[in-house]
Motif scaffolding. Structure first.
Motif, short mmCIF file in Angstrom:
data_model
loop_
_atom_site.label_atom_id
_atom_site.label_comp_id
_atom_site.label_asym_id
_atom_site.label_seq_id
_atom_site.Cartn_x
_atom_site.Cartn_y
_atom_site.Cartn_z
N GLU A 271 1.20 -1.45 0.30
CA GLU A 271 0.22 -0.19 0.07
C GLU A 271 0.81 1.42 -0.09
OE1 GLU A 271 -2.65 0.17 3.55
OE2 GLU A 271 -2.94 -2.04 3.48
N ALA A 272 0.14 2.52 -0.94
CA ALA A 272 0.83 3.98 -0.16
C ALA A 272 1.51 3.91 0.92
CB ALA A 272 0.52 4.88 -0.93
N GLY A 273 0.69 3.63 1.92
CA GLY A 273 1.36 3.98 3.73
C GLY A 273 2.42 3.11 4.21
N ALA A 274 2.52 2.10 3.59
CA ALA A 274 3.67 1.67 4.15
C ALA A 274 5.06 1.93 3.77
CB ALA A 274 3.45 -0.36 3.85
N ALA A 275 4.43 1.73 1.58
CA ALA A 275 5.58 2.90 0.97
C ALA A 275 6.20 3.79 1.64
CB ALA A 275 5.21 2.96 -0.87
N THR A 276 5.42 4.91 2.36
CA THR A 276 5.64 6.14 3.20
C THR A 276 6.65 5.36 4.19
OG1 THR A 276 3.42 7.11 3.11
CG2 THR A 276 4.94 7.93 4.31
N ALA A 277 6.95 4.56 4.78
CA ALA A 277 8.61 4.90 5.24
C ALA A 277 9.39 4.10 4.77
CB ALA A 277 8.25 2.95 5.99
N LEU A 278 9.42 4.08 3.01
CA LEU A 278 10.83 3.97 2.54
C LEU A 278 11.02 4.92 1.77
CD1 LEU A 278 12.90 2.20 0.96
CD2 LEU A 278 11.07 1.61 -0.33
N ALA A 279 9.92 5.70 1.52
CA ALA A 279 9.83 7.23 1.12
C ALA A 279 10.89 8.11 1.91
CB ALA A 279 8.28 7.93 0.85
#
Length: 306
Positions: A271-279
């Motif tokens: 999800e985009a929410g999970a990708a926020t950490a990598l971002a």
């Protein structure tokens, strides 16, 4: 049930949910960086930990009503609640905003939940849930703002540390703050730094730190379906005030790029929410030699928009 969020609560949660959740897997990503693949968890997100702990604690206390459990959710917490309720043989009534992704609504019904859509935002679904709990006698759970839920999420840090004992920093996405509060509570006991990553336009924790108290924020991000809480929990704010916590904001284009990179480089769909950490890590890389775990916390998404 009187509860508080501390390291003892996280340890107690680990005992309650052992054997009922999937231990997190760690995957190498780059020098010194590991991905914590929590999206492989039951129901597709870390929320299963908190839901399992919440219901197990109430079961042990003889406090599970025949009316079952009810929760308001952007989707993931509802999935976890329905999954845990099914394991305990009680009904689950889940309130979602009308904007909730269809993939989450369909999966909720697959778990046997009574799904009710209410309002455009999480806060409106929460109000409908509270009214239902008062009328029906169902046990009211919460997507993030409860010590048992946060303590369950905090067990993730203990597992990461077991697989990576020389961990320096863990990066987590923040919505309402349940995952962050639990992870930060456990991390503080081990001297591990926490990076709290939020979209620029879903900044409930960042705004609370600036105001000195939880405040309502406007929610407008590609990650709002999972990080779209309008107000952060008091436990999350308390955890964020420690010197070993860094609050980071990332723009939506960086989140989208991180999500695409996970697919293109690792064939991981989150999800985009999970990708926020990598971002957040991509925007501000860790110092050389530092050992970092990035929590990929959920994958209840439609991969067609990659």
């Amino acid at each position: 049930m009187e509860q508080q969020l501390d390291h003892a609560a996280v340890r107690a949660a680990a005992g309650r949910i052992a054997g009922h959740i999937r231990p997190v897997a760690l995957a190498p990503a780059a020098d010194g960086v590991r991905y914590a693949l929590e999206f492989l968890q039951h129901t597709g997100s870390f929320k299963a930990r908190g839901a399992a702990n919440f219901l197990a604690a109430h079961r042990a206390a003889g406090a599970l009503p025949d009316a079952g459990v009810t929760i308001a959710s952007g989707g993931n917490a509802g999935l976890a609640c329905a999954w845990a309720a099914r394991a305990h043989g009680i009904p689950a009534t889940v309130f979602l905003p009308v904007t909730a992704p269809r993939v989450k609504v369909d999966r909720l019904r697959g778990y046997g939940a009574d799904v009710r859509l209410a309002g455009e935002r999480y806060a409106e679904a929460q109000a409908a849930c509270e009214e239902f709990a008062a009328r029906s006698g169902a046990l009211g759970s919460h997507a993030y703002d409860h010590p048992l839920v946060a303590a369950g999420a905090g067990t993730l840090l203990e597992e990461i540390r077991a697989g990576l004992p020389d961990l320096d920093t863990v990066v987590v996405a923040v919505g309402g703050g349940g995952l962050f509060a639990g992870v930060a509570t456990a991390a503080r006991a081990h001297g591990i730094r926490v990076v709290a990553a939020e979209p620029e336009n879903c900044r409930a924790l960042h705004a609370a730190l600036e105001a000195g108290r939880p405040v309502d924020v406007t929610v407008d991000s590609i990650a709002s379906d999972s990080l779209g809480a309008t107000r952060v929990s008091a436990d999350a704010l308390a955890a964020a005030r420690h010197e070993d916590v860094v609050s980071v904001l990332v723009p939506d284009p960086a989140i989208a790029a991180a999500r695409r990179a996970l697919w293109e480089e690792h064939r991981i769909v989150v999800e985009a929410g999970a990708a926020t950490a990598l971002a957040a890590l991509r925007e501000a890389p860790a110092p050389l030699g530092e050992r970092v775990a990035v929590v990929l916390c959920g994958a209840n998404t439609d991969p067609s928009d990659l």
